[in-house]
Write an enzyme that holds these catalytic residues in place. Structure first.
Site, short mmCIF file in Angstrom:
data_model
loop_
_atom_site.label_atom_id
_atom_site.label_comp_id
_atom_site.label_asym_id
_atom_site.label_seq_id
_atom_site.Cartn_x
_atom_site.Cartn_y
_atom_site.Cartn_z
N HIS A 119 0.95 -1.17 0.09
CA HIS A 119 0.06 -0.06 0.12
C HIS A 119 0.98 1.55 0.14
O HIS A 119 2.11 1.24 0.60
CB HIS A 119 -0.70 -0.12 1.24
N ASP A 196 3.42 -4.08 8.32
CA ASP A 196 2.47 -3.35 8.02
C ASP A 196 1.07 -4.19 8.22
O ASP A 196 0.80 -4.93 7.69
CB ASP A 196 2.35 -2.52 6.68
N GLN A 199 -4.11 -4.51 7.47
CA GLN A 199 -5.29 -5.45 7.06
C GLN A 199 -5.36 -6.78 8.00
O GLN A 199 -6.11 -7.12 8.18
CB GLN A 199 -5.20 -5.85 5.60
N LYS A 222 -10.11 0.10 10.86
CA LYS A 222 -10.25 -1.08 10.06
C LYS A 222 -10.82 -2.23 10.89
O LYS A 222 -11.20 -3.25 10.50
CB LYS A 222 -9.07 -1.58 9.23
N CYS A 358 -4.75 2.36 -3.65
CA CYS A 358 -3.60 2.84 -3.10
C CYS A 358 -2.47 2.10 -3.27
O CYS A 358 -1.55 1.94 -2.33
CB CYS A 358 -3.63 3.18 -1.55
#
Ligand SMILES: Cc1ncc(COP(=O)(O)O)c(C=O)c1O
Length: 400
Positions: A119, A196, A199, A222, A358
């Site tokens: 991303h 990261d 998600q 999220k 993105c």
């Protein structure tokens, strides 16, 4: 079919239903359960106050609730100590914090390794750091399923690698990445490791001590929590190497006109008034999630995902991007522009994401202008997917 036992916990779902909207964009941001709305309102309604500053009762109460959230996040991630949890505005700010806070460790010619699926939030901060310090950005390629390929990674992660930054779960391809192998490769080279988790954090609980990365970042919004707050977890020794990057209130031991003495983590990296209500409500979010039957949630999400994939695969001309394992599916349709399809789905009340998600360089690698992404939350049910497929069939009939 496939009813969600948790749908009624989320007031937004009935509001959206009443408007004829089918929400299938939870990978962008998730709806919030009543417990989180109550926590937000409860903080404001009982008397807002700044944290770590005031001795009065509302100030003490806010500080206690705020620090309580930090403890709950630490517990959620199995961090050894709450001081390893820095509150940021989101995953993006957490990664930017790292790209500035670690800058002093890089020499020209050093290498940063990312992957082809990142991303922009886990690409641009490193790209800009590389430009500032004359570093080389190495990009790990993917296999056909949408996973970082460990073969080339063994070549590209080498003695010049100072930092590896990779996603846990792709927001476009919906696959877990081979973190254990990649982190081990980076550790052998003495490189700093950044995951990261924007998600990945949403799906199950992740044990930071078992994962063994130096840093892990995610966003509350999220994870069914409020927006405006994110988390940066850091391993003790890794945190100690961070330089301060934003300066202001409540991050110093002492300040003088010509110099200052800063706190370490976490307060030294939380300059200024934080998103107090959101941090407190993030604690309530984790309580809500912690009380769910996690196996039942995973089972429901897996069944929905299987139905989504089967429905997409059954339609002529639909091409899936990679082989998604959970949570989402991105696809294109032969001879149809994703913007036209998105327009027709939107007109029928289907809320999905269209475009580059993105991840423009990934789209360029795949030779695509964009795709449609359907993503699922624990509140989605089989009827949401029926409505989506009905709308998709209508749209494709018009477009072909
Ligand atoms: C994989 C990934 N990383 C980072 C981010 C950035 O998250 P935020 O915008 O909440 O900072 C996102 C958001 O979509 C994402 O999907």
């Amino acid at each position: 079919m496939l009813p969600s036992p948790w749908r009624s916990d989320f007031p937004a779902l009935s509001a959206l239903d009443a408007e004829g909207q089918t929400y299938l964009d939870s990978a962008a941001t998730a709806q919030k359960p009543q417990a989180v709305l109550d926590a937000l309102l409860g903080y404001y309604a009982s008397g807002a106050a700044n944290v770590h500053r005031a001795q009065h009762l509302p100030g003490e109460r806010a500080t206690r609730a705020f620090e309580d959230s930090r403890t709950r996040v630490a517990h959620w991630l199995n961090a050894a100590n709450p001081a390893q949890i820095i509150f940021t505005r989101g995953a993006t700010e957490a990664i930017n914090l790292l790209a500035y806070g670690l800058e002093h460790l890089f020499q020209p010619g050093d290498e940063i390794v990312i992957s082809a699926l990142e991303h922009h939030a886990n690409l641009l901060p490193w790209q800009q750091l590389a430009l500032r310090r004359q570093l080389k950005l190495q990009v790990l390629p993917l296999d056909d399923r949408g996973e970082i390929d460990p073969g080339p990674a063994r070549e590209l992660i080498g003695p010049r690698t100072r930092l590896l930054a990779v996603s846990q779960l792709s927001n476009v391809l919906g696959r877990w990445q081979p973190l254990a192998e990649l982190l081990a490769l980076a550790r052998t080279q003495g490189a700093i490791t950044v995951v990261d988790g924007a998600q990945g954090a949403v799906h199950g609980r992740h044990d930071m001590q078992a994962l063994g990365c130096d840093f892990y970042a995610f966003s509350s919004h999220k994870l069914y929590g409020p927006d405006g707050v994110g988390v940066l977890y850091g391993r003790g020794e890794a945190l100690a190497r961070l330089r301060h990057w934003q300066f202001g209130g409540e991050m110093v031991h002492s300040a003088h006109y010509q110099h200052a003495d800063f706190h370490g983590a976490p307060l030294g990296f939380e300059a200024g008034t934080p998103a107090i209500a959101s941090v407190i409500a993030l604690g309530a979010t984790l309580d809500y999630l912690g009380n769910l039957d996690s196996a039942a949630v995973a089972g429901h999400e897996a069944a929905l995902h299987a139905k989504l994939l089967a429905g997409l695969k059954a339609r002529e001309g639909v091409r899936l991007l990679g082989e998604p394992q959970l949570a989402l599916a991105s696809f294109t349709v032969d001879g149809v522009h994703n913007a036209d399809l998105s327009h027709l789905l939107t007109e029928q009340g289907i809320a999905v994401r269209a475009g580059h998600h993105c991840a423009m360089p990934l789209m360029q690698t795949l030779g695509l202008a964009g795709s449609i992404r359907v993503s699922l939350g624990l509140y989605n049910d089989g009827d949401d997917l029926e409505r989506f497929f009905g709308a998709l069939d209508n749209a494709l009939e018009l477009l072909r």
